[in-house]
Design a protein around this motif. Structure first.
Motif, PDB file in Angstrom:
ATOM      1  N   ILE A 183      -3.133  -4.530   7.840  1.00 17.07           N
ATOM      2  CA  ILE A 183      -4.129  -5.573   7.585  1.00 17.07           C
ATOM      3  C   ILE A 183      -4.387  -6.370   8.850  1.00 17.07           C
ATOM      4  CG2 ILE A 183      -4.655  -7.651   6.258  1.00 17.07           C
ATOM      5  CD1 ILE A 183      -2.852  -6.614   4.061  1.00 17.07           C
TER       6      ILE A 183
ATOM      7  N   GLN B 291       3.280  -9.428  -0.624  1.00 16.87           N
ATOM      8  CA  GLN B 291       3.155  -8.361   0.366  1.00 16.87           C
ATOM      9  C   GLN B 291       4.525  -7.738   0.641  1.00 16.87           C
ATOM     10  OE1 GLN B 291       0.266  -7.288   1.823  1.00 16.87           O
ATOM     11  NE2 GLN B 291       1.301  -5.744   3.041  1.00 16.87           N
TER      12      GLN B 291
ATOM     13  N   THR C 253       5.546  -5.581  -2.317  1.00 18.03           N
ATOM     14  CA  THR C 253       4.800  -4.321  -2.336  1.00 18.03           C
ATOM     15  C   THR C 253       5.311  -3.367  -1.272  1.00 18.03           C
ATOM     16  OG1 THR C 253       2.852  -5.551  -3.096  1.00 18.03           O
ATOM     17  CG2 THR C 253       2.480  -3.337  -2.243  1.00 18.03           C
TER      18      THR C 253
ATOM     19  N   VAL D 167      -2.420  -1.701  -3.591  1.00 16.84           N
ATOM     20  CA  VAL D 167      -3.217  -2.918  -3.504  1.00 16.84           C
ATOM     21  C   VAL D 167      -2.905  -3.785  -4.713  1.00 16.84           C
ATOM     22  CG1 VAL D 167      -5.543  -3.899  -3.341  1.00 16.84           C
ATOM     23  CG2 VAL D 167      -5.063  -1.673  -2.311  1.00 16.84           C
TER      24      VAL D 167
ATOM     25  N   ILE E 281      -7.431 -10.385  -2.625  1.00 19.24           N
ATOM     26  CA  ILE E 281      -6.384  -9.401  -2.380  1.00 19.24           C
ATOM     27  C   ILE E 281      -5.094 -10.151  -2.059  1.00 19.24           C
ATOM     28  CG2 ILE E 281      -5.628  -7.504  -0.904  1.00 19.24           C
ATOM     29  CD1 ILE E 281      -8.538  -6.797  -0.469  1.00 19.24           C
TER      30      ILE E 281
ATOM     31  N   MET F  40      -1.693  -5.728   0.328  1.00 23.98           N
ATOM     32  CA  MET F  40      -2.222  -4.402   0.640  1.00 23.98           C
ATOM     33  C   MET F  40      -1.244  -3.752   1.600  1.00 23.98           C
ATOM     34  SD  MET F  40      -5.764  -3.223   2.535  1.00 23.98           S
ATOM     35  CE  MET F  40      -6.845  -3.807   1.236  1.00 23.98           C
TER      36      MET F  40
ATOM     37  N   SER G 289       0.737   0.040   3.136  1.00 20.06           N
ATOM     38  CA  SER G 289       0.630   1.474   3.366  1.00 20.06           C
ATOM     39  C   SER G 289       1.891   1.939   4.067  1.00 20.06           C
ATOM     40  CB  SER G 289      -0.607   1.779   4.217  1.00 20.06           C
ATOM     41  OG  SER G 289      -0.700   3.158   4.523  1.00 20.06           O
TER      42      SER G 289
ATOM     43  N   ASN H 274      -4.255   3.644   7.297  1.00 16.05           N
ATOM     44  CA  ASN H 274      -4.124   2.720   6.170  1.00 16.05           C
ATOM     45  C   ASN H 274      -4.513   3.468   4.900  1.00 16.05           C
ATOM     46  OD1 ASN H 274      -4.065   0.650   4.334  1.00 16.05           O
ATOM     47  ND2 ASN H 274      -5.515  -0.662   5.402  1.00 16.05           N
TER      48      ASN H 274
ATOM     49  N   ALA I 257      -4.308   2.556   1.908  1.00 19.23           N
ATOM     50  CA  ALA I 257      -4.899   1.705   0.873  1.00 19.23           C
ATOM     51  C   ALA I 257      -6.417   1.740   0.912  1.00 19.23           C
ATOM     52  CB  ALA I 257      -4.403   0.271   1.022  1.00 19.23           C
TER      53      ALA I 257
ATOM     54  N   GLU J 141     -12.109   2.186   7.283  1.00 20.64           N
ATOM     55  CA  GLU J 141     -12.175   2.223   5.824  1.00 20.64           C
ATOM     56  C   GLU J 141     -13.125   3.322   5.354  1.00 20.64           C
ATOM     57  OE1 GLU J 141     -13.538  -0.588   2.033  1.00 20.64           O
ATOM     58  OE2 GLU J 141     -13.599  -1.367   4.073  1.00 20.64           O
TER      59      GLU J 141
ATOM     60  N   LEU K  30      -8.075   0.722  -2.952  1.00 21.21           N
ATOM     61  CA  LEU K  30      -8.773  -0.565  -3.012  1.00 21.21           C
ATOM     62  C   LEU K  30      -9.937  -0.500  -3.998  1.00 21.21           C
ATOM     63  CD1 LEU K  30      -9.419  -3.418  -2.018  1.00 21.21           C
ATOM     64  CD2 LEU K  30     -10.713  -2.385  -0.137  1.00 21.21           C
TER      65      LEU K  30
ATOM     66  N   LEU L 177     -10.438 -10.850   1.480  1.00 21.41           N
ATOM     67  CA  LEU L 177      -9.200 -10.792   2.259  1.00 21.41           C
ATOM     68  C   LEU L 177      -9.025 -12.033   3.131  1.00 21.41           C
ATOM     69  CD1 LEU L 177      -6.713  -9.124   2.928  1.00 21.41           C
ATOM     70  CD2 LEU L 177      -8.058  -7.874   4.627  1.00 21.41           C
TER      71      LEU L 177
END
Length: 728
Positions: free
Chosen positions: A181, A261, A264, A277, A286, A289, A291, A322, A324, A425, A465, A485
């Motif tokens: 991120i 975070q 996760t 996510v 969010i 997020m 990965s 990433n 996510a 993305e 996402l 975000l």
């Protein structure tokens, strides 16, 4: 003589009195030097104000190359020359210039070796810098340790063009936590030549290279300062006249909760390649997020070693990707969109028979239970969601039509950009007849294609996402938000940053993408919600491993086949929300190499929900601490199930993946970090046993009285040094 004296006096008056101010200004300007001080970037914080990215002081040894050449000329005479081919006015031409490598090796390195301060460098990089970026100092040693700095401070090296600079550099406080991120920074790709000419010495700012550092670069970047230095009569800098300090940029507050975070990130480390996510369904914020595998962005500061960069690029697990925001086939989690598309076409009470599969053309599309030698029989929508019946959704999707599926999918953000501006993305695929005509004109759309899309296979690709935002819509009863975000951007005095129109640059209000209730009724949405509840909480549901004590969870499992760089892969999914009546969190988990969604992705999502809800109740305290990069020795291992100590292992009926396979779209990291090249042969100076020193030029012989009076024989001109010809 009187006339001559009068003319001389008038001339002196004209210069010293009439134009005295003009000459004084020129002398004053030539006796000063200006140094551009890099700006200080703002900090990046989580929603609670916890600092995730800050600045620290970095000491480095800089070479001001033009000053070095000038100093060499004064001490040793004309510098050695090198010749290279350059493009002048569009034409190739041989150009002679000072051989900066020999100037450094013969004039600078011996003194540094005496103090044990010489370091190997890349000579080609030095030469390239001298030719293209003379306004910018060359960083000889970056981020030096305290002992090295102490040596430079203790001993006056007495070398022109050698200086210790203090620069602010980024510090990612918690290591690999939220690395995908936050992103990282690096040296700018190009030097602003026009701005550099305004200063005697130019120290540029760093640029955001990826993710938040890049997306919010205009706000994070501060204003540079200026240091005015005084030169003595010999041109040597001997003091500071004054200094205008740099101004720090704005602070960026994310919607991320660092504790969630961390929860996760910890949960994902049970597998090798995955993305997750966590979203607040009430506003689209969010909260986490993550990965895996991951990386430590501090390795990029102030620059990354060439060997470290190659190791990251060659890692089979792709830690820079990433996951996510990467697009993969969603499997049965996509049946949420198919369900809403059918309800939009008034198929609320539709029932279809599962006889083990459905035939379209000459192909038999089987239901996953066919391998277990039983069928689901005649069922309706809620029951079909619970048991994830493929046969039902083949027929339900074709009855709804691909246009309705595409319409609902776009409303929920499937196949659409999120607006987060995260590096690489992927928007995925929401295929239909128009998409097929563009991307596969040799194929024609058919009911078989619609059947594949209906269960999240074929050409369908969705990111975690996007899937999370789709489940946000069903969790809150029909409002589809854009993901957020960045929560706010504040100046150092706490005031919000304004745009060019005087409005708040980053408003804190949620952004709504669409209202699903314009297409389906609240009762129809509740029917789907009830089906998702049955997936987890009733016997026979495919998501029994997602159950929690004292909290009702609703969700959907998914398992799909995919191809990642030619490697056949099974992708496990689980998307859920809780508590069921008043949802606070939506979690979407994707695991590459997971055998089943319910047994692999389900426990990961449950772990995240369980700890996050317990933290809200005050029964769990997640400490945010330094996090090393997540790494697995064999990133392509297959995971049959995932379990945690003390976790809930509810029963579930595991669905298998469909036989079709799609190529995934991994989020590519196209950033260009500041890579520090390895030392080459000419730049290996710190290990030389014998260093050739430049010999000082002999002092010129002073002419005697008669030679000064009558003029003597002029010394023969010395031949210029033979240039060294290099071609790169």
């Amino acid at each position: 003589m009187l006339l001559g004296m009068t003319a001389l006096g008038l001339r002196l008056w004209w210069i010293q009195v009439a134009h005295g101010a003009e000459w004084t200004a020129q002398i004053r300007g030539s006796s000063q030097a200006t140094v551009r001080i890099p700006s200080v970037r703002g900090e990046i914080k989580d929603r609670n104000g916890l600092t995730l990215v800050q600045n620290r002081a970095s000491y480095e040894v800089d070479f001001y190359l033009p000053e070095m050449v000038k100093g060499y000329r004064e001490r040793f005479g004309p510098p050695p020359l090198a010749e290279h081919r350059a493009i002048i006015s569009g034409m190739p031409k041989d150009v002679k210039e000072a051989d900066i490598i020999r100037v450094v090796n013969d004039g600078i390195v011996p003194r540094l070796n005496d103090l044990d301060l010489a370091r190997d460098y890349n000579s080609k990089d030095l030469e390239r810098h001298y030719r293209n970026d003379t306004e910018v100092p060359y960083s000889y040693i970056k981020d030096i340790d305290f002992s090295t700095m102490a040596k430079f401070s203790e001993h006056d090296v007495g070398l022109p063009g050698v200086d210790i600079a203090i620069k602010p550099v980024r510090s990612y406080v918690y290591g690999a936590l939220a690395a995908h991120i936050l992103g990282y920074v690096g040296a700018p790709d190009d030097t602003n030549k026009e701005e550099a000419r305004k200063f005697t010495f130019y120290q540029g700012d760093v640029d955001g290279k990826s993710n938040i550092e890049k997306a919010m670069d205009d706000y994070l970047r501060g204003k540079p300062g200026v240091r005015h230095l005084r030169r003595n009569a010999k041109g040597t800098i001997d003091g500071v006249l004054r200094e205008d300090p740099p101004q720090q940029g704005a602070n960026v507050f994310l919607t991320i909760d660092a504790r969630i975070q961390a929860i996760t990130d910890e949960a994902l480390r049970a597998v090798s390649r995955a993305g997750a996510v966590v979203v607040d369904p009430n506003n689209g914020n969010i909260l986490a997020m993550a990965s895996v595998p991951s990386f430590d962005p501090n390795t990029f500061i102030p620059s990354i070693k060439a060997k470290d960069w190659q190791a990251l690029r060659k890692d089979e697990g792709d830690p820079l990707v990433n996951r996510a925001v990467s697009a993969l086939p969603p499997g049965s989690t996509f049946k949420l969109i198919t369900s809403l598309a059918g309800l939009r076409k008034n198929l609320t009470n539709a029932h279809y028979n599962c006889g083990g599969g459905v035939s379209y053309g000459d192909h038999f599309f089987q239901c996953w239970v066919n391998e277990k030698h039983y069928t689901h029989g005649n069922i309706g929508l809620s029951e079909a969601i619970k048991v994830s019946c493929d046969s039902f959704f083949y027929q339900f999707g074709n009855a709804a039509g691909i246009q309705s599926i595409d319409t609902v999918g776009k409303m929920l953000g499937i196949g659409e950009e999120s607006g987060l501006q995260l590096t690489g993305e992927q928007v995925g695929n929401l295929p239909g007849p128009e998409w097929m005509q563009i991307h596969h004109p040799q194929e024609r759309w058919s009911q078989a294609q619609t059947a594949n899309v209906s269960i999240g296979q074929g050409y369908t690709l969705v990111s975690p996402l996007q899937l999370a935002m789709a489940y946000v819509t069903i969790a809150n009863g029909g409002t589809c938000y854009y993901p957020r975000l960045v929560d706010k951007v504040l100046n150092q005095d706490g005031s919000p940053v304004l745009d060019e129109h005087g409005k708040v640059a980053v408003p804190q209000t949620p952004r709504m993408r669409s209202d699903l209730r314009r297409e389906v009724t609240p009762d129809q949405i509740e029917l789907v919600r009830k089906g998702l509840w049955r997936v987890v909480n009733e016997d026979g549901g495919t998501g029994g491993r997602g159950r929690l004590k004292n909290v009702q969870v609703a969700g959907k499992t998914g398992t799909a086949q995919a191809t990642d760089r030619g490697h056949k892969d099974t992708v496990a999914w689980f998307a859920c929300f809780a508590p069921f009546d008043h949802p606070k969190y939506v979690v979407a988990v994707m695991v590459q190499g997971g055998e089943h969604g319910g047994s692999v992705a389900g426990p990961v999502a449950t772990r995240i929900l369980e700890r996050t809800l317990a933290m809200d109740e005050g029964n769990f305290d997640m400490q945010v601490a330094w996090t090393p990069p997540a790494h697995h020795a064999n990133p392509f291992s297959m995971f049959k199930d995932v379990s945690y100590a003390g976790g809930n292992l509810g029963a579930s009926d595991e669905e298998s993946a469909d036989a079709s396979s799609a190529d995934v779209q991994m989020a590519s990291d196209n950033a260009s970090p500041d890579v520090e090249p390895e030392a080459d042969a000419q730049g290996q100076v710190s290990k030389r046993s014998r260093v050739v020193r430049a010999a000082p030029a002999p002092p010129p012989r002073q002419p005697n009285f008669f030679e000064r009076l009558f003029g003597g024989k002029r010394p023969a001109p010395q031949p210029a040094p033979t240039p060294v010809r290099r071609r790169f």
